[in-house]
Design a protein around this motif. Sequence first.
Motif, PDB file in Angstrom:
ATOM      1  N   ALA A 185       0.831  -1.200   0.000  1.00  0.00           N
ATOM      2  CA  ALA A 185       0.000   0.000   0.000  1.00  0.00           C
ATOM      3  C   ALA A 185       0.866   1.251   0.000  1.00  0.00           C
ATOM      4  N   ILE A 191      -4.245   6.134   4.640  1.00  0.00           N
ATOM      5  CA  ILE A 191      -4.923   5.585   3.451  1.00  0.00           C
ATOM      6  C   ILE A 191      -6.089   6.444   2.957  1.00  0.00           C
ATOM      7  N   SER A 196      -6.397   5.332  -2.175  1.00  0.00           N
ATOM      8  CA  SER A 196      -6.740   4.027  -1.606  1.00  0.00           C
ATOM      9  C   SER A 196      -8.018   3.450  -2.184  1.00  0.00           C
ATOM     10  N   MET A 209      -2.870  -2.536  -1.601  1.00  0.00           N
ATOM     11  CA  MET A 209      -3.909  -1.865  -0.805  1.00  0.00           C
ATOM     12  C   MET A 209      -4.973  -2.864  -0.358  1.00  0.00           C
TER      13      MET A 209
END
Length: 631
Positions: A185, A191, A196, A209
């Motif tokens: 990620a 995030i 995201s 992610m």
Amino acid sequence: MSDLTPKPNLSPSVQAQGGVGSAPVPTVEHGDHLLHHEDHEHDHHDQHWLWKYVFSQDHKQIAKQFLITGMLWAIIGGTLSSLFRLQLGWPEGTMEWLKPVLGHWIEAGKLNPEFYLALVTMHGTIMVFFVLTAGLSGTFSNFLIPLQVGARDMASGFMNMLSYWFFFISSVVMFSSLFIETGPASAGWTIYPPLSALPQAIPGSGAGMTLWLVSMVFFIVSQLLGGVNYVTTVINLRTRGMSMSKLPLTIWAFFLTAILGILSFPVLFSAALLLVFDRSFGTSFFLSDIYIAGQALSNQGGSPVLFQHLFWFLGHPEVYIVIMPAMGMVSEVLATNARKPIFGYRAMIGSLIGISLLSFVVWAHHMFVTGMNPFLGSVFMFLTLIIAVPSGVKVFNWLATLWRGNIRFTAAMLFSIGFVSLFISGGLTGIILGNATLDIQMHNTYFVVAHFHLVMGSSAFFGLFAGVYHWFPKMFGRMMDEKLGYIHFWLTFVGVYLVFMPMHYVGIAGFPRRYYAWTGFDAFSQFADMNKFISIAAIIAFLGQFIFIFNFFYSIFRGRRATQNPWNSTTLEWTTPIEPGHGNWPGEIPAVYRWPYDYSKPGSEVDFIPQNVPYSQTQSSNLPYEQELAD
């Protein structure tokens, strides 16, 4: 530095019993924990090693599992930070020597910019969640709650075991994301959408992610299982006489931390679930009017700011989920090694409760730059500045506890004093960032990075180290090497300040966080040498942690054998055998008669009186109301 050996006027019966006098200690069993302990202990020794050490339901074994797993994650997180500090310190240098390790993420001798974002993201995620939440609270809440409240084990040993193994599954999933081709990620540890929410946004928005979200779901389940167990144990399984007003501050901190987790982690779960819907099922909770490579997407009506509200409703209580267990342990270590009662016991409890309540109503101070209504911003600013009051109460009481104490500078004591120092330094910059006018200027600069690394990251680590050095004898029946502990402390303490104090300066000058390189900006070229200095200090401080790791594992097997109560402490865990088995006490559980901080009491022939000693045995030091209880 005072001697750590027991005082000469401690009679053999006191040293053996952990109390004053030689009368038998009144004891008690409670409710569902009534059992024939000798048979239970015998069964525990006969268990297969798989059930005794791997799938154990003994809270002490589970605590060790959390601790060692957290230590492994700390090494990984520290390594990632060293990699991106190399990039920031020498952005024009070659990293070809890292190609055998990082593979295709090194291109023409340079670190891939996308991988830099992944390093920052994974470092933050690992340190905040896997080390300072699971590694700190998971370790010491598990280890100390039953021992200090007088319980055989947690309310549910099975649920406790599941809590660790959900954390372990979460760790495996997150660790595996480091090795996928598109990288882990890369949207920052917070995030934020759209990075995201759109798998096609950047390489790290894809499988990495997805694995991050799956890992966090398992992690949240782990925290909820643990939190419910901690709260239930504190409320229902205290030994006779252990009222809430006699609980050590460690237990108050763990108890309130667990409540924070139970109330806030489900909100992060909901945010992650809605993010999965946006990523995989075409919904638009967090997306609207998005263009990628000039092509308009069909998403309409969502708001990325909604995600920020959901994330920070967990994110700010998370700050206190990280720091409050450290506060509790530091309070215990300071009182024990200053040989003084903790100053303002009830005020300390009140400040913990105040911090817990306020932590739920300040989340939007992370969002002053989102365009929120200025009046709403002023409300959150006011509430944020108010939280300095209970924090200031704690600092004052810690300093008052140290004042004119007979201080023993153990490694645990040094880290506790270091914790207070870092908490003050980082807290002062929090007052600056809590002011909306100033925060708008400082937002996303290295000033913010320096602030939360001091007040949350480094402070919590110092609390963790203090806890390990202090309770290591009860965990493993041996002592850690104090001289190595001193070296570890000074390298870490000096290193932390050398890393984060200069960051405040470059942050005030506008140096932005999460930038891969600053060489494209003439305004930042003056900070080249300072970035090198910060990077060198950070890497040296990180390498210094291997002294602790060596000391820890060496002492498990070769450390000096501990006595039953090596620190002459008053709390119940030191009345158990040197290495307590499953069930903690070989006979009945001691009853409790007094508060946990009877140190250096006037009239007492010893400088500590354990909680399980009746007032009838301490006539010479009883206060008038205590004498009434004795009669």
